[in-house]
Motif scaffolding. Sequence first.
Motif, short mmCIF file in Angstrom:
data_model
loop_
_atom_site.label_atom_id
_atom_site.label_comp_id
_atom_site.label_asym_id
_atom_site.label_seq_id
_atom_site.Cartn_x
_atom_site.Cartn_y
_atom_site.Cartn_z
N VAL A 191 37.51 48.18 -45.00
CA VAL A 191 38.29 46.95 -44.98
C VAL A 191 39.44 47.31 -43.92
CG1 VAL A 191 40.39 45.99 -46.31
CG2 VAL A 191 38.09 46.26 -47.50
N GLN A 196 39.16 40.79 -42.87
CA GLN A 196 38.37 39.92 -43.54
C GLN A 196 38.10 38.70 -42.50
OE1 GLN A 196 40.55 36.69 -45.78
NE2 GLN A 196 39.51 37.51 -47.66
N ALA A 224 35.14 39.18 -50.95
CA ALA A 224 36.36 38.53 -50.50
C ALA A 224 37.01 39.50 -49.85
CB ALA A 224 37.01 37.89 -51.73
N HIS A 225 36.84 40.82 -49.71
CA HIS A 225 37.73 42.02 -49.13
C HIS A 225 37.17 41.92 -47.82
CE1 HIS A 225 39.67 44.06 -52.41
NE2 HIS A 225 38.69 43.68 -53.34
N LEU A 226 36.02 41.44 -47.54
CA LEU A 226 35.32 41.59 -46.15
C LEU A 226 35.50 40.16 -45.36
CD1 LEU A 226 32.38 43.77 -47.17
CD2 LEU A 226 34.67 44.46 -46.40
N ARG A 228 36.33 35.58 -45.51
CA ARG A 228 36.98 34.55 -46.31
C ARG A 228 35.96 33.94 -47.22
NH1 ARG A 228 36.68 28.89 -45.22
NH2 ARG A 228 38.25 27.75 -46.09
N TYR A 229 36.24 33.95 -48.42
CA TYR A 229 35.35 33.58 -49.61
C TYR A 229 35.83 32.32 -50.49
CZ TYR A 229 31.44 34.51 -52.55
OH TYR A 229 29.98 34.57 -53.31
#
Length: 323
Positions: A191, A196, A224-226, A228-229
């Motif tokens: 991260v 993100q 969502a840590h990586l 945009r989700y």
Amino acid sequence: MRRTFGAALAALALTLSACATEPAGSSTAAPVVPVDRAVAPLEPSLRITDPHGQELTLTAPPQRIVCLSGLCDDLTTELGIVPAGTSNPRLLSHPVLLGDAGAAVPVVRGSFGSEDVESIAALKPDLVIGLSGVHDGLASTVGQFAPLWLTEPKTWQESVGYLRNLGALTGRVEEATRAEERFRAMLADTVEKRGQRGTAVLMYGSVDAIGVDNADSLKGDLLAHLFRYPFPAKNSDVDTASNYSVEELLAQQPDVVFVYSLLFSTDAVPLSRQLADNPVWREIPAVKTGAVHEMNADLWGKGRGTRSLAAIVREAVDKAPAA
């Protein structure tokens, strides 16, 4: 006069361009939410309270654990335990877990969620670990010969919590804390390095019923840590909360799509190929750029523990590296 499909599609594209918050394919990273690297001390205990508040008390450390959930296969592997039986042999035999050694583990008869109770009992378990919402119906029968622990992590932190629980119950606290430390460090490093970036979606199902691992699910929360989700649960109904149309996918402009196709025969067609002729699907940025990735369905669909989640993070970053 009826509007042509081309005009409708153009209107949709115009709407998307007007309200988009991030261009498709953007390499701009959102502010990083740091991952806590701290690992709390852990002591052996025959009484635990799991991440969902369920209490479990055993009379002795379990020696023969039967796994009905992919979380169990993962947690036992992390702790250096070979389960007494499994209902997910393909996941257990994945290289991330036991690999070829998984073939030696007895397989519980029956289909997932309807496992044969006599088959479970024949393995003489002193703990059976299942999936909440799937194996609840087995509680009264399995409970006659072994404790049934129903689990379901919704976040990676809850997966870690279950790891710590099983480490305490089995007395393998050093193995549990080392595994937790590895996972936290891997996720924190990833991260911090990546941020993100881009927009992603993880999907499954069929062309008639597309499912999305929504942002309130374990995998959606992890991705969502990586990335945009922007795919929240649509409602509180478990049967429809994750259903998305192709048009709804297009509206969020994902520039990377991960798919785990649930194939039940050798001639079954992967989901991304089922959608190949859909004109709306072809307008999705990830489809246009060839960034649609069919992933291992056992690992991405059934893996719920720290080993599986670490592999999913590595594979996601490998498929969609930061610009």
